[in-house]
Design a protein around this motif. Structure first.
Motif, PDB file in Angstrom:
ATOM      1  N   GLU A 134      11.192   0.994  -4.424  1.00 16.36           N
ATOM      2  CA  GLU A 134      10.341   1.574  -3.387  1.00 16.36           C
ATOM      3  C   GLU A 134       9.785   2.933  -3.778  1.00 16.36           C
ATOM      4  N   THR A 135      10.575   3.717  -4.516  1.00 15.60           N
ATOM      5  CA  THR A 135      10.163   5.064  -4.883  1.00 15.60           C
ATOM      6  C   THR A 135      10.550   5.383  -6.321  1.00 15.60           C
ATOM      7  N   LEU A 136       9.745   6.211  -6.964  1.00 15.89           N
ATOM      8  CA  LEU A 136      10.048   6.657  -8.319  1.00 15.89           C
ATOM      9  C   LEU A 136      10.949   7.899  -8.334  1.00 15.89           C
ATOM     10  N   ALA A 148       6.101  10.694 -11.881  1.00 12.19           N
ATOM     11  CA  ALA A 148       6.692  10.343 -10.591  1.00 12.19           C
ATOM     12  C   ALA A 148       5.831  10.838  -9.440  1.00 12.19           C
ATOM     13  N   THR A 149       5.315  12.086  -9.569  1.00  8.49           N
ATOM     14  CA  THR A 149       4.478  12.644  -8.518  1.00  8.49           C
ATOM     15  C   THR A 149       3.184  11.854  -8.371  1.00  8.49           C
ATOM     16  N   GLY A 159      17.231   3.916  -6.847  1.00 11.00           N
ATOM     17  CA  GLY A 159      17.110   4.331  -5.462  1.00 11.00           C
ATOM     18  C   GLY A 159      17.626   3.231  -4.560  1.00 11.00           C
ATOM     19  N   PRO A 160      17.904   3.566  -3.275  1.00 13.74           N
ATOM     20  CA  PRO A 160      18.528   2.580  -2.391  1.00 13.74           C
ATOM     21  C   PRO A 160      17.738   1.285  -2.245  1.00 13.74           C
ATOM     22  N   ARG A 161      16.410   1.390  -2.068  1.00 17.89           N
ATOM     23  CA  ARG A 161      15.656   0.159  -1.795  1.00 17.89           C
ATOM     24  C   ARG A 161      15.042  -0.383  -3.083  1.00 17.89           C
ATOM     25  N   ALA A 162      15.530  -1.551  -3.472  1.00 16.90           N
ATOM     26  CA  ALA A 162      15.069  -2.211  -4.683  1.00 16.90           C
ATOM     27  C   ALA A 162      15.258  -3.705  -4.497  1.00 16.90           C
ATOM     28  N   VAL A 163      14.495  -4.485  -5.233  1.00 18.93           N
ATOM     29  CA  VAL A 163      14.632  -5.941  -5.162  1.00 18.93           C
ATOM     30  C   VAL A 163      14.250  -6.520  -6.518  1.00 18.93           C
ATOM     31  N   GLY A 164      14.953  -7.583  -6.909  1.00 19.55           N
ATOM     32  CA  GLY A 164      14.661  -8.174  -8.215  1.00 19.55           C
ATOM     33  C   GLY A 164      15.157  -9.596  -8.289  1.00 19.55           C
ATOM     34  N   LEU A 203      -0.182   7.971  -5.335  1.00 17.41           N
ATOM     35  CA  LEU A 203      -0.969   6.736  -5.319  1.00 17.41           C
ATOM     36  C   LEU A 203      -0.214   5.578  -4.673  1.00 17.41           C
ATOM     37  N   ASN A 204       1.045   5.852  -4.291  1.00 18.37           N
ATOM     38  CA  ASN A 204       1.906   4.826  -3.680  1.00 18.37           C
ATOM     39  C   ASN A 204       2.078   3.617  -4.600  1.00 18.37           C
ATOM     40  N   LEU A 205       2.187   3.861  -5.903  1.00 18.08           N
ATOM     41  CA  LEU A 205       2.324   2.760  -6.856  1.00 18.08           C
ATOM     42  C   LEU A 205       3.786   2.328  -6.964  1.00 18.08           C
ATOM     43  N   LYS A 206       3.988   1.024  -6.952  1.00 14.69           N
ATOM     44  CA  LYS A 206       5.306   0.441  -7.115  1.00 14.69           C
ATOM     45  C   LYS A 206       5.311  -0.355  -8.416  1.00 14.69           C
TER      46      LYS A 206
END
Length: 269
Positions: A142-144, A158-159, A252-257, A164-167
């Motif tokens: 979710e976040t870098l 990261a900034t 980070g806490p929110r991740a999926v794979g 750009l809200n890139l995932k």
């Protein structure tokens, strides 16, 4: 999967407090990440940790096969090799899986199945290698910010990604065993779809698949990924697991794979 085998655990350190991987729950980790001002660091298993696992696995003079996380991502394999001198009495093979997480679990399952059937160590390694050859791991986050904190990505990158809200969509390079970015999306939901699209691009639409689905703090993310893949493929087997706490401090806490492989297991063909 019946992957109940001895493990040489990684560890996490928050400030002056260290937890072995099997001493902290995912829920406790998420609380620490949300409240502890110190960003955690992770440490690989020591040679002594590996030797202890070897002794548990090699009781009765059995040969031991150690499957390590990719040497491109961790020095754990080096520690596994160093531990040989601590257990000279145990017949030992150390094998670099060149991956991690659910894709590594697929390889462990191949070895466990071979052992359970009384196959030779060479047969087990053959099944492990063939499993690696056909398995891919893709994940998104979710976040870098946590990659930045852990030094895995530069502050500027990261900034920029945050603005750009890139995932990213990330996999493990088959040759080097290191992370590589294979896609990106403008939203987290879009990144879940992009992970599913990578799976289809790899195996071809309509190919039956086995899936090891991974989730961070939101279990429903794995359900969404399964639905996205299931819209393109028959799913012959699916298992779910929470991301290991040591990996979660980097994602980070929110991740999926997902670890994906075609059809049945190699020994079923």
């Amino acid at each position: 999967m019946r992957n109940d085998v001895p493990v040489a655990p990684f560890s996490l350190t928050f400030g002056s407090t260290t937890y072995r991987m099997d001493e902290i729950t995912r829920e406790a980790l998420f609380r620490e990440l949300g409240t502890n001002p110190a960003h955690p660091t992770s440490s690989q298993p020591t040679p002594q940790d590996w030797a202890q696992a070897y002794r548990r696995a090699g009781q009765g003079g059995l040969p031991v096969l150690a499957l390590t996380i990719s040497g491109g991502l961790s020095g754990s394999r080096n520690a596994a090799e160093q531990a040989r001198t601590l257990v000279p009495e145990i017949p030992l093979r150390v094998h670099d899986t060149r991956t991690l997480s659910a894709a590594q679990a697929f390889q462990v399952h191949a070895a466990v199945t071979a052992a359970g059937r009384g196959e030779t160590l060479e047969t087990a390694l053959d099944w492990v290698r063939r499993t690696h050859d056909e398995t891919e791991l893709y994940f998104t986050i979710e976040t870098l910010e946590y990659l930045r904190r852990g030094g895995r990505i530069g502050r500027v990158q990261a900034t920029l990604g945050g603005l750009l809200n890139l995932k990213p969509v990330i996999t493990v390079d088959r040759e080097t065993g290191t992370y590589t970015n294979v896609g990106r999306a403008r939203s987290y939901r879009g990144a879940i779809e992009a992970v599913a699209a990578q799976v289809t691009a790899r195996y071809g639409e309509g190919t039956p698949l086995r899936l090891g689905l991974l989730y961070g703090s939101v279990r429903e993310d794995a359900d969404a990924l399964l639905a996205a893949i299931g819209a393109r493929h028959p799913v012959v087997w699916a298992g779910f697991a929470g991301v290991n706490p040591v990996l979660n401090v980097h994602t980070g806490p929110r991740a999926v794979g997902v670890a994906a492989a075609p059809g049945g297991w190699v020994w079923e063909r």
